[in-house]
Design an enzyme around this catalytic site. Structure first.
Site, PDB file in Angstrom:
ATOM      1  N   HIS A   1      -8.561 -17.375 -10.016  1.00 37.10           N
ATOM      2  CA  HIS A   1      -9.885 -16.898 -10.280  1.00 37.10           C
ATOM      3  C   HIS A   1     -10.035 -15.657 -11.390  1.00 37.10           C
ATOM      4  O   HIS A   1     -11.256 -15.689 -12.173  1.00 37.10           O
ATOM      5  CB  HIS A   1     -10.249 -17.042  -9.366  1.00 37.10           C
ATOM      6  CG  HIS A   1     -12.022 -15.699  -9.399  1.00 37.10           C
ATOM      7  ND1 HIS A   1     -12.952 -16.344  -8.938  1.00 37.10           N
ATOM      8  CD2 HIS A   1     -12.231 -14.794  -9.198  1.00 37.10           C
ATOM      9  CE1 HIS A   1     -14.145 -16.003  -9.016  1.00 37.10           C
ATOM     10  NE2 HIS A   1     -13.919 -14.524  -9.329  1.00 37.10           N
TER      11      HIS A   1
ATOM     12  N   GLU B   1     -21.982 -17.144 -13.217  1.00 36.82           N
ATOM     13  CA  GLU B   1     -20.601 -17.104 -12.490  1.00 36.82           C
ATOM     14  C   GLU B   1     -20.887 -18.361 -11.297  1.00 36.82           C
ATOM     15  O   GLU B   1     -22.089 -18.460 -10.616  1.00 36.82           O
ATOM     16  CB  GLU B   1     -20.241 -15.706 -12.299  1.00 36.82           C
ATOM     17  CG  GLU B   1     -19.546 -14.850 -12.931  1.00 36.82           C
ATOM     18  CD  GLU B   1     -18.356 -14.064 -12.712  1.00 36.82           C
ATOM     19  OE1 GLU B   1     -18.459 -13.965 -11.407  1.00 36.82           O
ATOM     20  OE2 GLU B   1     -17.722 -13.047 -13.422  1.00 36.82           O
TER      21      GLU B   1
ATOM     22  N   HIS C   1     -20.049 -19.544  -7.613  1.00 38.01           N
ATOM     23  CA  HIS C   1     -19.051 -19.335  -6.197  1.00 38.01           C
ATOM     24  C   HIS C   1     -19.274 -20.389  -5.507  1.00 38.01           C
ATOM     25  O   HIS C   1     -19.574 -20.608  -4.560  1.00 38.01           O
ATOM     26  CB  HIS C   1     -20.535 -18.055  -5.605  1.00 38.01           C
ATOM     27  CG  HIS C   1     -19.785 -16.707  -4.872  1.00 38.01           C
ATOM     28  ND1 HIS C   1     -19.877 -16.011  -3.253  1.00 38.01           N
ATOM     29  CD2 HIS C   1     -18.460 -15.520  -5.150  1.00 38.01           C
ATOM     30  CE1 HIS C   1     -19.207 -15.232  -3.367  1.00 38.01           C
ATOM     31  NE2 HIS C   1     -18.248 -15.085  -4.075  1.00 38.01           N
ATOM     32  N   ASN C   2     -18.472 -21.199  -5.429  1.00 36.16           N
ATOM     33  CA  ASN C   2     -18.325 -22.180  -5.177  1.00 36.16           C
ATOM     34  C   ASN C   2     -17.744 -22.751  -3.633  1.00 36.16           C
ATOM     35  O   ASN C   2     -18.148 -22.913  -2.386  1.00 36.16           O
ATOM     36  CB  ASN C   2     -17.496 -23.784  -6.095  1.00 36.16           C
ATOM     37  CG  ASN C   2     -17.930 -23.451  -7.589  1.00 36.16           C
ATOM     38  OD1 ASN C   2     -19.717 -23.070  -7.749  1.00 36.16           O
ATOM     39  ND2 ASN C   2     -17.253 -23.719  -8.245  1.00 36.16           N
TER      40      ASN C   2
ATOM     41  N   ARG D   1     -24.502  -7.159 -10.054  1.00 38.44           N
ATOM     42  CA  ARG D   1     -23.623  -6.098 -10.286  1.00 38.44           C
ATOM     43  C   ARG D   1     -22.953  -6.276 -11.721  1.00 38.44           C
ATOM     44  O   ARG D   1     -23.346  -5.559 -12.111  1.00 38.44           O
ATOM     45  CB  ARG D   1     -22.982  -5.420  -9.535  1.00 38.44           C
ATOM     46  CG  ARG D   1     -23.104  -5.264  -8.332  1.00 38.44           C
ATOM     47  CD  ARG D   1     -22.511  -5.138  -7.304  1.00 38.44           C
ATOM     48  NE  ARG D   1     -21.258  -6.422  -7.076  1.00 38.44           N
ATOM     49  CZ  ARG D   1     -21.306  -6.501  -6.098  1.00 38.44           C
ATOM     50  NH1 ARG D   1     -22.020  -7.169  -5.251  1.00 38.44           N
ATOM     51  NH2 ARG D   1     -20.317  -7.743  -5.949  1.00 38.44           N
TER      52      ARG D   1
ATOM     53  N   GLU E   1     -13.146  -7.558  -0.851  1.00 37.23           N
ATOM     54  CA  GLU E   1     -14.188  -7.692  -1.953  1.00 37.23           C
ATOM     55  C   GLU E   1     -15.329  -6.798  -1.281  1.00 37.23           C
ATOM     56  O   GLU E   1     -16.339  -7.892  -1.128  1.00 37.23           O
ATOM     57  CB  GLU E   1     -13.886  -8.865  -2.464  1.00 37.23           C
ATOM     58  CG  GLU E   1     -12.900  -9.496  -2.685  1.00 37.23           C
ATOM     59  CD  GLU E   1     -12.404 -11.084  -3.336  1.00 37.23           C
ATOM     60  OE1 GLU E   1     -13.779 -11.298  -3.167  1.00 37.23           O
ATOM     61  OE2 GLU E   1     -11.879 -11.429  -4.154  1.00 37.23           O
TER      62      GLU E   1
END
Length: 764
Positions: free
Chosen positions: A61, A110, A112-113, A133, A334
């Protein structure tokens, strides 16, 4: 700041003294040779904190270790002319382009699967928060979001679990931020069962001089962490907390190991946005980085790596919201809504004052140093001492085996030509209604009504329009248009052509609004890179997209790669989602999608229709068939079509336009009539097959409505430029029906019931 007793740390001194101390690097996703390389870089075994940093930053990732060798092709195919408008490109938080009048626009997509499958609401919500962000970190005010979503079969039980949560998460986070959601897609296919795709795109604007980049420059400058406190969320799975041996005993603290999916707070992010914009406005920021994937491990190593010196960080100063956290946990967390800024010493007091004004927690946690080391201490003990580039930018690079799938030739040979086709008026009528109501072609209103599409007052076009359009400058009316597209079935048949078809459709969707396409972002979703067939699909898609952008003259400014989207041996359809940004000098001349209420307006079909049904919705819905060749792509024709549409918009010759894609002309006619709430009379070519005319998915076609007074001028322009056109009907508001002569007459109420009833019936 935490006041708890320090957790015992594995220090650099201890690492030197215990070189053979066993470490759970495999559990953290590192291979034997990768771990050995870390030891060679450091000249010793890594500490627990260092191992945590390398494991997350060298993950697929974060490091793009399987895709780097292919992504370089984007740079190789980008010409100087294409770079001319780019202010920032691949490698930055987001791409930035100059759109004129001193304005710059930044945008990026992006994925986020996997988090969205595990916990649909928070996975989707934090996907939106993260991409917002990224845009903020460039110095821009975020203005709008789009979402490209893919799920398993619409009637599958797990889809009913995942889809409502994902939609609620996208809408809940974006709505709370006050950002309109202006476009996107929802697609269903069995290969996405267990692997939904949640791709989010954000766009923001700023003055050219306000651009900020992620770098830590200036020895003595301070590193300030601001925003939410750091917690235990977002560090499960393959992160350092997956191993009790690595993390140590919890020591009776009663801490709860939270899921690997981050937990978002959009209200904190909204305040953080306004705080950042004031900090930018006062010139208090030298460099800035958002904290997303890999948290502080990423932010500190990337800032230091991109700077001109080293960095020292006092990790025990990081504000925490959980007790007893270890250095490895703090670095890998995170937790959302956090930013890291580089600030001149003389500006620290003013920086902290702005944060206090917005009630944003801000803490000085480090400083830029001489040399080339990232040194992190924990209660005066050194727990990290690494060359930052080896963490952030010099990770493994794999040349994965590539092999054309063994079934590819058989798939291409199994075309749809032999499938039974409707031929009678009744069969054509039934086919049209069935396709209009099918999950992939039905109205997305059930989804989009959960999003605020018009908050902030800058939205000019939004779903169900082909394109989202936002006003950037209220004085001049300058604006931008955005569209995302992909067709996994086309890409399964031919990933090179399929990627170009996705590019062509997004490019066309921007053009039908009257905007000029100028730049591209992408989100490349594929199966396991350890499968040579998947890597062949990936390589072909990247080359197709890059070659297509070069032919169209618009650059790829950034994007995202998501691998390992598969269940067992079943990979998702190769799905390169392409987002195209367009610029329009005055949003008042935009072209709407719905045909208007002026009787007698001419309906024209631009482009050529061919017998092309490989990968089509008709083959999928009616026959559950996938095979043959996808539609051919002609990017020179797409470029010409866009020029004609922009000229038609600028000169007031076009009153409505809608691109033709999935479902063909029939779907475009239905949507144009229903969105405009206006009837029309259509006359098909008597010398051509009505089935092909209505349902073929040939690319490079647009349905336009032209005022009667402008018809000669517009058609003369098309003829002069060599763009095929054909008059296919007229607008008829009085009829309240779509009449296709020789086939059937469909009342608008009948069409609306078919088009809008599917998703509510499945998910309400």
């Amino acid at each position: 700041m935490t006041t708890t007793a320090p957790h015992p740390a594995d220090t650099v001194e201890q690492a030197l003294a215990t070189p053979e101390h066993p470490q759970p690097y495999r559990e953290l996703g590192l291979k034997d040779d990768e771990y050995q390389r870390i030891r060679e870089i450091l000249g010793r075994r890594p500490t627990e904190a260092e191992l945590a940093m390398y494991s997350v930053m060298w993950s697929e990732h974060c490091s793009y270790k399987s895709s780097k060798v292919h992504l370089r092709y984007f740079g190789e195919t980008t010409t100087d002319e294409m770079r001319a408008r780019m202010l920032a490109g691949i490698g930055e938080n987001a791409g930035v382009v100059d759109i004129g009048d001193g304005w710059a626009v930044t945008f990026k997509a992006e994925s986020h699967n996997h988090p969205s499958y595990v916990e649909p609401y928070q996975g989707a919500a934090t996907g939106v928060g993260g991409i917002v962000r990224d845009i903020l970190a460039m110095g821009a005010r975020p203005l709008a979001v789009l979402d490209s979503l893919r799920f398993g079969p619409a009637d599958a039980p797990d889809t009913r679990r995942v889809l409502p949560g994902v939609v609620a998460g996208v809408g809940g986070y974006g709505n709370c931020l006050g950002l309109p959601n202006v476009g996107g897609e929802v697609v269903f296919d069995p290969t996405y069962a267990g692997n939904p795709l949640v791709n989010a795109l954000c766009v923001g604007a700023m003055r050219v001089e306000d651009l900020h980049l992620a770098h830590a420059s200036g020895v003595g400058n301070k590193i300030i962490l601001f925003g939410a406190r750091t917690g235990l969320d977002g560090i499960g799975g393959v992160s350092v907390l997956a191993s009790d041996t690595f993390a140590g005993e919890e020591g009776g603290t009663g801490r709860k190991k939270l899921p690997s999916v981050q937990v978002g707070d959009p209200f904190t992010e909204k305040v953080l946005i306004e705080c950042c914009l004031e900090l930018f406005g006062q010139g208090l920021v030298v460099g800035i980085q958002d904290l997303g994937g890999a948290g502080l491990a990423c932010a500190t190593s990337e800032l230091a790596s991109a700077g001109d010196g080293g960095m020292r960080v006092w990790l025990d100063r990081v504000p925490l919201r959980a007790t007893g956290m270890t250095p490895a946990e703090i670095l890998s967390s995170e937790s959302q809504e956090r930013m890291c800024a580089v600030v001149r010493p003389a500006d620290v007091a003013a920086f902290l004052a702005v944060c206090a004004k917005w009630d944003v927690t801000a803490t000085e946690i480090g400083e830029v140093t001489e040399g080339d080391r990232l040194v992190i201490t924990w209660h005066d003990q050194v727990v990290v001492d690494v060359p930052p580039r080896t963490v952030a930018h010099e990770g493994p690079v794999y040349h994965r085996p590539i092999s054309r799938p063994a079934d590819q030739d058989a798939l291409l040979a199994n075309g749809p030509e032999t499938l039974p086709r409707p031929s009678t008026p009744d069969e054509l009528r039934d086919t049209l209604l069935r396709l209009v109501a099918s999950p992939n072609l039905a109205s997305r209103r059930w989804v989009t009504q959960q999003y605020d599409r018009y908050v902030r007052g800058g939205t000019v076009l939004a779903q169900p329009a082909d394109t989202g359009m936002i006003r950037i400058d209220e004085e001049t009316g300058r604006g931008v248009a955005l569209a995302t597209d992909a067709n996994g079935r086309y890409c399964r048949l031919d990933p090179y052509t399929g990627a170009q078809l996705a590019l062509a459709e997004a490019y066309r969707n921007v053009a039908v609004s009257g905007a000029t396409p100028v730049a591209v972002t992408d989100c490349l979703n594929f199966g396991s890179p350890e499968d040579p067939g998947v890597m062949w699909q990936f390589e072909q898609a990247v080359r197709g997209l890059a070659d297509g952008c070069r032919e169209l003259g618009i650059p790829v400014t950034g994007g995202n790669v998501s691998f390992y989207n598969q269940t067992g041996d079943t990979a998702i359809l190769p799905t390169p989602v392409v987002g195209v940004l367009g610029v329009i000098d005055d949003v008042r001349r935009r072209i709407p999608m719905g045909i208007g209420a002026e009787a007698g307006e001419t309906l024209l079909l631009l482009g050529e229709t061919r017998d092309e049904f490989g990968g089509s919705e008709w083959a999928h819905v009616v026959h559950n068939h996938l095979g043959g060749q996808p539609p051919r792509v002609d990017l020179a024709r797409e470029k010409l079509l866009a020029e004609v549409l922009v000229a038609g918009s600028r000169d007031g010759m076009v009153s409505a336009a809608h691109d033709l894609s999935e479902g063909g002309l029939a779907q475009a006619l239905v949507e144009s009539a229903l969105v405009g709430e206006t009837g029309a009379r259509i006359v098909l070519d008597p010398d051509a097959d009505p089935f092909v005319q209505l349902f073929a998915e040939s690319a490079g076609r647009v349905l336009v409505a032209v005022p009667r007074t402008e018809e000669p001028r517009f058609t003369d322009m098309c003829t002069a430029r060599g763009l095929p056109w054909r008059k296919i009907g007229v607008v008829d508001p009085a009829s309240r029906a779509l009449e296709i002569q020789g086939v059937a007459t469909f009342g608008l109420d009948e069409l609306r019931e078919a088009w809008e009833g599917t998703l509510p019936a499945l998910f309400d």
